[in-house]
Write an enzyme that holds these catalytic residues in place. Structure first.
Site, short mmCIF file in Angstrom:
data_model
loop_
_atom_site.label_atom_id
_atom_site.label_comp_id
_atom_site.label_asym_id
_atom_site.label_seq_id
_atom_site.Cartn_x
_atom_site.Cartn_y
_atom_site.Cartn_z
N ALA A 13 -37.70 75.97 49.89
CA ALA A 13 -37.45 74.95 50.83
C ALA A 13 -39.31 73.84 51.29
O ALA A 13 -39.38 73.85 52.29
CB ALA A 13 -36.91 75.24 52.28
N ARG A 19 -36.87 60.81 50.74
CA ARG A 19 -36.60 60.10 50.45
C ARG A 19 -35.36 60.19 51.63
O ARG A 19 -34.38 59.55 51.98
CB ARG A 19 -35.19 60.16 48.59
CG ARG A 19 -35.94 59.26 47.80
CD ARG A 19 -34.90 59.54 46.66
NE ARG A 19 -34.79 60.42 46.13
CZ ARG A 19 -33.88 61.56 45.59
NH1 ARG A 19 -33.56 60.76 44.74
NH2 ARG A 19 -34.09 62.86 44.61
N TYR A 108 -32.31 77.16 46.69
CA TYR A 108 -32.41 76.00 47.27
C TYR A 108 -32.09 75.75 48.49
O TYR A 108 -31.27 75.98 49.01
CB TYR A 108 -31.79 74.52 47.18
CG TYR A 108 -32.70 73.97 45.47
CD1 TYR A 108 -33.48 74.75 44.53
CD2 TYR A 108 -32.11 72.78 44.62
CE1 TYR A 108 -34.51 74.61 43.32
CE2 TYR A 108 -32.25 73.04 43.15
CZ TYR A 108 -34.04 73.51 42.90
OH TYR A 108 -34.03 73.52 40.97
N GLY A 109 -32.72 75.14 49.42
CA GLY A 109 -32.89 74.97 50.44
C GLY A 109 -32.06 73.92 51.26
O GLY A 109 -31.71 73.56 52.62
N ASN A 177 -28.91 71.19 34.70
CA ASN A 177 -29.13 73.33 36.02
C ASN A 177 -29.40 72.84 37.10
O ASN A 177 -30.20 71.59 37.97
CB ASN A 177 -31.15 72.90 35.16
CG ASN A 177 -31.17 74.13 36.01
OD1 ASN A 177 -30.99 75.31 36.56
ND2 ASN A 177 -32.67 74.28 36.67
N ASN A 393 -23.90 68.95 95.96
CA ASN A 393 -25.98 69.93 95.62
C ASN A 393 -27.12 70.29 96.12
O ASN A 393 -27.86 71.02 95.75
CB ASN A 393 -25.02 71.10 94.91
CG ASN A 393 -25.16 70.25 93.18
OD1 ASN A 393 -24.90 68.91 93.87
ND2 ASN A 393 -25.45 70.60 92.73
C1 UD1 Z 1 -35.09 71.26 39.91
C2 UD1 Z 1 -34.91 71.78 38.64
C3 UD1 Z 1 -34.47 70.78 37.63
C4 UD1 Z 1 -32.46 70.83 38.49
C5 UD1 Z 1 -32.93 70.17 39.58
C6 UD1 Z 1 -31.84 70.52 40.45
C7 UD1 Z 1 -37.54 72.24 37.64
C8 UD1 Z 1 -38.63 71.70 37.11
N1 UD1 Z 1 -36.48 71.02 37.97
O1 UD1 Z 1 -35.38 69.54 39.63
O2 UD1 Z 1 -33.91 71.21 36.19
O3 UD1 Z 1 -32.06 70.11 37.29
O4 UD1 Z 1 -34.06 71.16 40.55
O5 UD1 Z 1 -31.69 70.27 41.70
O6 UD1 Z 1 -37.31 73.54 38.49
N2 UD1 Z 1 -39.32 72.81 46.13
C9 UD1 Z 1 -40.51 73.71 46.23
N3 UD1 Z 1 -41.65 73.30 45.56
C10 UD1 Z 1 -42.07 72.39 45.03
C11 UD1 Z 1 -40.91 71.88 44.47
C12 UD1 Z 1 -39.42 71.80 44.60
O7 UD1 Z 1 -40.26 74.91 47.25
O8 UD1 Z 1 -42.95 72.25 44.04
C13 UD1 Z 1 -37.63 72.82 46.35
C14 UD1 Z 1 -37.44 71.66 46.67
O9 UD1 Z 1 -37.54 71.69 48.65
C15 UD1 Z 1 -36.29 72.20 46.99
C16 UD1 Z 1 -36.07 72.17 45.50
O10 UD1 Z 1 -37.26 73.09 45.32
O11 UD1 Z 1 -35.09 72.73 47.60
C17 UD1 Z 1 -35.82 71.51 44.01
O12 UD1 Z 1 -37.24 70.31 44.51
P1 UD1 Z 1 -36.86 69.42 43.66
O13 UD1 Z 1 -38.15 68.58 43.58
O14 UD1 Z 1 -35.59 68.10 44.29
O15 UD1 Z 1 -35.88 69.60 42.44
P2 UD1 Z 1 -36.66 68.88 41.13
O16 UD1 Z 1 -37.77 69.38 40.40
O17 UD1 Z 1 -36.96 67.45 40.51
#
Ligand code: UD1
Ligand code: CA
Length: 516
Positions: A13, A19, A108-109, A177, A393
């Site tokens: 998280a 966005r 994921y959070g 994924n 009151n």
């Molecule tokens: C990631 C996956 C991708 C998958 C997608 C699904 C990787 C490299 N890619 O994409 O294969 O299809 O999720 O949604 O893992 N987060 C952290 N720290 C960071 C970056 C992200 O905690 O440095 C957390 C975000 O808060 C979020 C989650 O990880 O909850 C996913 O991050 P996000 O950037 O949305 O995913 P992608 O990297 O685009």
């Protein structure tokens, strides 16, 4: 199940969620009455992990405070300045014991509809297939933005390629994924030391662990989930509303499966964790929020919002706004009632139309039926508070309390100036301003005695329609008196025995004639 319990669940998280275009960190936005991260924590807890970690970075203090509040046992992990999901997991692992063995789940959070049941399915499959890595995958019509799943000849996962690093051919793959995985902790730890940042985004990708494990001849298994909502993340406010509506649809459906009757599911909003008893009818436009619970055989709504409110069996609550209130069995509330925090209504009690209550303990069978403000009061069993009564009151400085004893009767349009005690079994005459206490069995009257001044309209409003109406009434009275006299002559004694009603006013009520 117990042997499937994971060593740890790591909830990611740390992302900024640009966005969302919001001052509020993404994972603190809510659907179904809970933040996105609270939903994620709840699903994670459902697997009964030894450790539950939440990795944060963006607005860390706000998110950390919230996580602490939602789940004090959760371990908050700060991600450092190295970006990427792989780095996030690495930071989380470094806070766990070195000799930790078993399975680590990563979630994921910002994926709020994922359930513990799916995570348990993932754990079971991971154990059954003796995999080093098992990842939840989904087949999407539009896979844009996601990491693509490259399968090998025997159906295992060969690699996950991010959209930005993929060839056109790889981008044509629809299996993605989800980002939710089960890992053997030792494999994960080892592999992460080898993950670099040599990719399109310059991040440490968690997905690289898949390729590394495969290169070592370990098994990586896809766990395909058909229910796409379970893996969908929130990236903007459109998705927030979309997932919020779907979560609500699922909650309302569960409530119906549990025995409630929902007239219009589309306009019924129920937060996660609300309970509704059997054969209770939820009318359209009803919102049941927070820690609300509704008993069996109630009628709730239409147009009703109940927050942190308990409604007992058989009560009816119609067109009402209530917060932190308790409504007793068989009680009735509404329409157009406003129950503020601290309202307690006893069994078969009544709070009626245009009544506002606050810190009000209204006893069983007591009634506050119309147009009343009832604040800071205790009302005894069976007492009746007349229309338009105001519990004053607040004196501008402090709030004070009023007590009305059981089976007492407060007449309409009275104001009770607190602090005040109205004893058991007493009366307050209509229109009184009660500024001293009333003892049991007493009648309190504070208004002036009524005077009727003959001929006032004729003298002071001569020529008005009011005067004409008075003249007409006087003329009619005179005529009736004449004919009555004539009738009396004809009918003699018979009239003396049974005087026709309406010719003489009823005797005035006791308090009118015998006041002090
Ligand atoms: C990631 C996956 C991708 C998958 C997608 C699904 C990787 C490299 N890619 O994409 O294969 O299809 O999720 O949604 O893992 N987060 C952290 N720290 C960071 C970056 C992200 O905690 O440095 C957390 C975000 O808060 C979020 C989650 O990880 O909850 C996913 O991050 P996000 O950037 O949305 O995913 P992608 O990297 O685009
Ligand atoms: Ca995402």
């Amino acid at each position: 199940m117990s042997d499937l319990r994971p060593a740890a669940v790591i909830v990611l998280a740390a992302g900024e969620g640009t966005r969302m275009k919001s001052k509020t960190p993404k994972v603190l936005h809510t659907i179904g009455g809970r933040t996105l991260v609270a939903h994620a924590i709840s699903a994670a807890r459902g697997t009964e992990p030894t450790y539950l970690e939440v990795v944060i970075r963006h607005q860390r203090d706000r998110v950390a405070a919230h996580v602490e509040q939602v789940d004090p046992e959760a371990i908050v992990i700060d991600q450092d300045e190295i970006p990427g999901t792989g780095r996030a997991v690495e930071c989380a692992l470094s806070a766990l014991p070195d000799d930790l063995a078993g399975t680590v789940l990563v979630t994921y959070g910002d994926v709020p509809l994922l359930t513990a049941a799916v995570l348990r399915g993932l754990l079971a499959d991971h154990a059954r297939t003796q995999s080093a890595v098992t990842l939840i995958t989904a087949t999407l019509d539009d896979p844009t933005g996601y990491g693509r799943v490259l399968r090998d000849a025997d159906g295992g996962v060969a690699e996950v390629i991010e959209q930005k690093d993929a060839t056109d051919e790889q981008r044509a793959i629809h299996e993605v994924n989800s980002g939710i995985y089960a890992f053997d902790v030792a494999v994960l730890r080892e592999a992460l030391t080898q993950v670099g940042t040599d990719n399109a985004q310059g991040e440490k990708y968690l997905t690289d662990v898949v390729g590394i494990a495969r290169a070592r001849g370990l098994r990586v298994t896809p766990y395909l989930v058909d229910d796409l909502w379970q893996t969908e993340g929130v990236n903007d406010k459109v998705q927030l509303a979309r997932l919020g509506a779907e979560l609500n649809r699922r909650i309302v459906e569960q409530v119906m499966r549990d025995g409630a009757i929902v007239i219009d599911p589309a306009t019924t909003w129920i937060d996660a964790g609300v309970s509704v008893g059997r054969d209770t009818v939820l009318q359209p436009n009803t919102q049941l929020l927070g820690a609300t619970s509704i008993g069996a055989e109630c009628v709730i709504g239409p147009d009703t919002t109940l927050e942190d409110t308990e409604v007992a069996d058989g009560a009816s609550v119609i067109r009402t706004q209530a917060q932190l209130a308790e409504i007793g069995p068989g009680a009735t509330v509404g329409p157009f009632s406003f129950l503020r925090p601290g309202t307690k209504l006893g069994a078969k009690g009544k709070i009626g139309g245009f009544v506002e209550t606050k810190n009000a303990d209204i006893g069983p069978e007591a009634k506050v039926p119309h147009l009343t403000y009832c604040g800071d009061a205790t009302i005894g069993e069976g007492a009746n508070i007349g229309a338009g009564t105001i519990f004053a009151n607040f004196d501008g400085l402090t709030k004070s309390h009023t007590e009305v004893g059981p089976w007492s009767f407060v007449g309409s349009d009275s104001v009770i100036v607190a602090p005040r005690t109205i004893g058991a079994g007493s009366y307050v005459a209509a229109g009184s301003a009660v500024v001293s206490d009333v003892g049991p069995g007493q009648l309190a009257v504070t208004r002036a005695r009524q005077r009727n001044i003959d001929g006032w309209v004729a003298r002071r409003r001569a020529g008005t329609r009011t005067e004409k109406a008075a003249q007409a009434a006087a003329a009619a009275d005179a005529e009736e008196a004449l004919s009555t006299e004539a009738g009396a002559v004809l009918e003699g004694d018979r009239l003396e025995a049974g005087r026709p009603g309406g010719s003489e006013p009823p005797p005035p009520p006791a308090e009118e004639t015998r006041e002090a």
